[in-house]
Design an enzyme around this catalytic site. Structure first.
Site, short mmCIF file in Angstrom:
data_model
loop_
_atom_site.label_atom_id
_atom_site.label_comp_id
_atom_site.label_asym_id
_atom_site.label_seq_id
_atom_site.Cartn_x
_atom_site.Cartn_y
_atom_site.Cartn_z
N CYS A 2 0.86 -1.19 0.00
CA CYS A 2 0.00 0.00 0.00
C CYS A 2 0.89 1.23 0.00
CB CYS A 2 -0.85 0.07 1.27
SG CYS A 2 -1.85 -1.37 1.59
N ASP A 334 17.75 -8.17 -13.37
CA ASP A 334 16.39 -8.10 -12.84
C ASP A 334 16.47 -7.89 -11.33
OD1 ASP A 334 13.66 -8.05 -12.83
OD2 ASP A 334 13.37 -10.11 -13.51
N ASP A 335 15.37 -7.41 -10.74
CA ASP A 335 15.39 -7.17 -9.29
C ASP A 335 15.39 -8.48 -8.52
OD1 ASP A 335 12.31 -7.70 -8.74
OD2 ASP A 335 12.43 -6.37 -10.46
N CYS A 372 6.87 -12.90 2.53
CA CYS A 372 6.90 -11.75 3.45
C CYS A 372 5.67 -11.81 4.33
CB CYS A 372 6.90 -10.46 2.65
SG CYS A 372 6.79 -9.01 3.73
N CYS A 426 12.95 -12.46 3.54
CA CYS A 426 12.68 -13.03 2.22
C CYS A 426 13.74 -14.04 1.80
CB CYS A 426 12.77 -11.96 1.15
SG CYS A 426 11.48 -10.79 1.07
S1 SF4 Z 1 12.69 -7.73 3.35
FE1 SF4 Z 1 11.22 -9.19 2.55
S2 SF4 Z 1 10.27 -10.15 4.36
FE2 SF4 Z 1 11.29 -8.27 5.04
S3 SF4 Z 1 9.68 -6.71 5.01
FE3 SF4 Z 1 10.76 -6.60 3.06
S4 SF4 Z 1 9.61 -7.88 1.65
FE4 SF4 Z 1 8.97 -8.42 3.73
#
Ligand code: SF4
Length: 433
Positions: A2, A334-335, A372, A426
């Site tokens: 968001c 790429d990311d 996440c 992640c």
């Molecule tokens: S680093 Fe990955 S797990 Fe941590 S808040 Fe960001 S997207 Fe979410």
């Protein structure tokens, strides 16, 4: 994902909140909403769709010198609640990990729920406070997870960031007007200058042109979301002192140093791979060229709500430029790689069809191994390519000549922060909060 925006000024701020929210559209394209205070009433309008497509010229009858706005992937916000402190509207970004347990507890305390959404839990917890600052602090004590929120009352705005600072939030000023936003890219064309980032755990009260820290909820560690710099945020933004553009170039340069390869050109998966590719090109001295153009009217595939929509958007958004591909060997930056299916079924097919000599892929972050739980739209663990496959197996699966990912250590160095201050769940599959 968001985006949130709030603004208080001496004159009508509806154009500011409309554009400020519009410039956060990359953080969520499914729903949008604005709430304003016109000196008498708190008004609220939410829509399914994009900010510019759904808020008409008169901004749906909204008016006033204080307003908040929201763009979202998943639900309509702001919402409105009446409480012993009076009416308020509220929107947030993040994810409450212990939502279900909190709903059960609140039901036992006598509350009823209209939805099972995070924002309703947050609003009801805040409404229990003696005042709004106390309410936000009470909410913060009971929830586990990540949040950045803005709350509009009849005369004041409150803004708050969780004590680990997962989600970004920044303050800007312009001739007596004050705004807070998820990302500073929404300030640039509105003439706001960056004042500072909202501190971890900070609760702000904004009234007219005054912005005051009312409380800081203490914590002994931060968890800035690393993925903001890798993918989520706009390149024009600066988050917690680090330009997203510079971070992406640093990540690309790190890839070039650790994984050099002899090719004709460096290219990007646009748009979020462009900064990484420029960094790779500058470090390796191999020229950058755009072999794919992202069609301007396509959306971000990653932020589509269903897999079918993500696949469709991914397939239509990239147009290859044949003259730049034929008989050339290429490094594509790429990311991240989520499932690998887009690369396998779309990019690689388009490059091979157009006569590419060799394809080497360089990925700005380490292999994604875990979802996440803090409010960013990543897939389930089973869907992630790196959950079951080694790098060599992913390379074979997507059908390229070379594949390499940044290491976690290089990621931390590129972002200029100790790894202990960054959320890296992640990639590590370890959750600290
Ligand atoms: S680093 Fe990955 S797990 Fe941590 S808040 Fe960001 S997207 Fe979410």
């Amino acid at each position: 994902m968001c985006g949130i925006f709030a603004v208080s000024g001496k004159e009508n701020v509806l154009e500011d909140v409309f554009l400020g929210t519009f410039y956060l559209q990359h953080r969520g394209q499914q729903y949008c909403g604005i709430s304003s205070f016109d000196g008498k009433n708190l008004k609220i309008r939410t829509h399914r769709g994009l900010v510019r497509g759904t808020f008409t010229d008169d901004l749906a009858g909204l008016d006033g010198t204080m307003a908040i706005g929201h763009t979202s992937l998943s639900d309509r916000q702001p919402i409105k609640l009446d409480s012993k402190m009076g009416e308020f509207t509220i929107c947030f970004e993040g994810n409450i990990v212990n939502r279900e347990a909190l709903i059960d507890e609140l039901k036992k305390e006598g509350h009823s729920f209209y939805t099972d959404s995070d924002i309703e839990v947050i609003a009801k917890l805040i409404a229990q406070g003696n005042d709004f600052v106390d309410g936000i602090a009470t909410m913060a004590e009971r929830i586990r997870g990540a949040y950045a929120l803005v709350l509009l009352t009849k005369g004041k705005i409150y803004a708050a960031r969780d004590k680990h600072a997962f989600r970004p939030m920044i303050i800007g000023k312009r001739n007596g007007a004050i705004a807070v936003t998820s990302e500073s890219c929404s300030f640039v064309n509105l003439g706001f200058t960056i004042e500072r980032d909202v501190k971890p755990g900070e609760i702000l009260e904004i009234e007219d042109s005054k912005c005051e820290t009312k409380k800081i909820i203490p914590s002994n560690f931060t968890q800035y979301c690393s993925f903001e710099w890798v993918y989520t945020a706009n390149v024009a933004s600066t988050i917690d002192g680090l330009s997203v553009d510079i971070a992406r170039r640093n990540l690309g340069a790190a890839l070039a140093r650790r994984y050099p390869v002899d090719v004709d050109i460096v290219a990007a998966v646009p748009n979020s791979g462009i900064g990484h590719a420029i960094g790779y090109s500058q470090e390796s001295k191999i020229p950058f060229d755009d072999v794919f153009i992202k069609y301007d009217y396509a959306s971000r595939s990653y932020t589509q709500p269903t897999q079918a929509e993500r696949d469709r958007e991914a397939k239509i958004k990239l147009i290859p430029v044949p003259a730049k591909i034929a008989d050339r060997s290429v490094v594509i930056c790429d990311d991240s790689i989520v499932r690998g299916t887009q690369m396998k079924n779309d990019l690689v097919v388009k490059l091979r069809k157009n006569g590419v000599k060799q394809i080497h892929v360089r990925v700005a972050c380490p292999p994604l191994r875990a979802p996440c739980i803090y409010g960013v739209a990543t897939r389930s663990k089973e869907e992630l390519a790196a959950h079951k496959k080694s790098v060599e197996q992913i390379k074979e699966y997507i059908g390229v000549d070379g594949l390499a990912f940044n290491t976690l250590e290089d990621l931390g160095k590129a972002l200029g922060k100790p790894l202990c201050q960054l959320c890296t769940s992640c990639w590590t599959d370890e959750y600290k909060v």
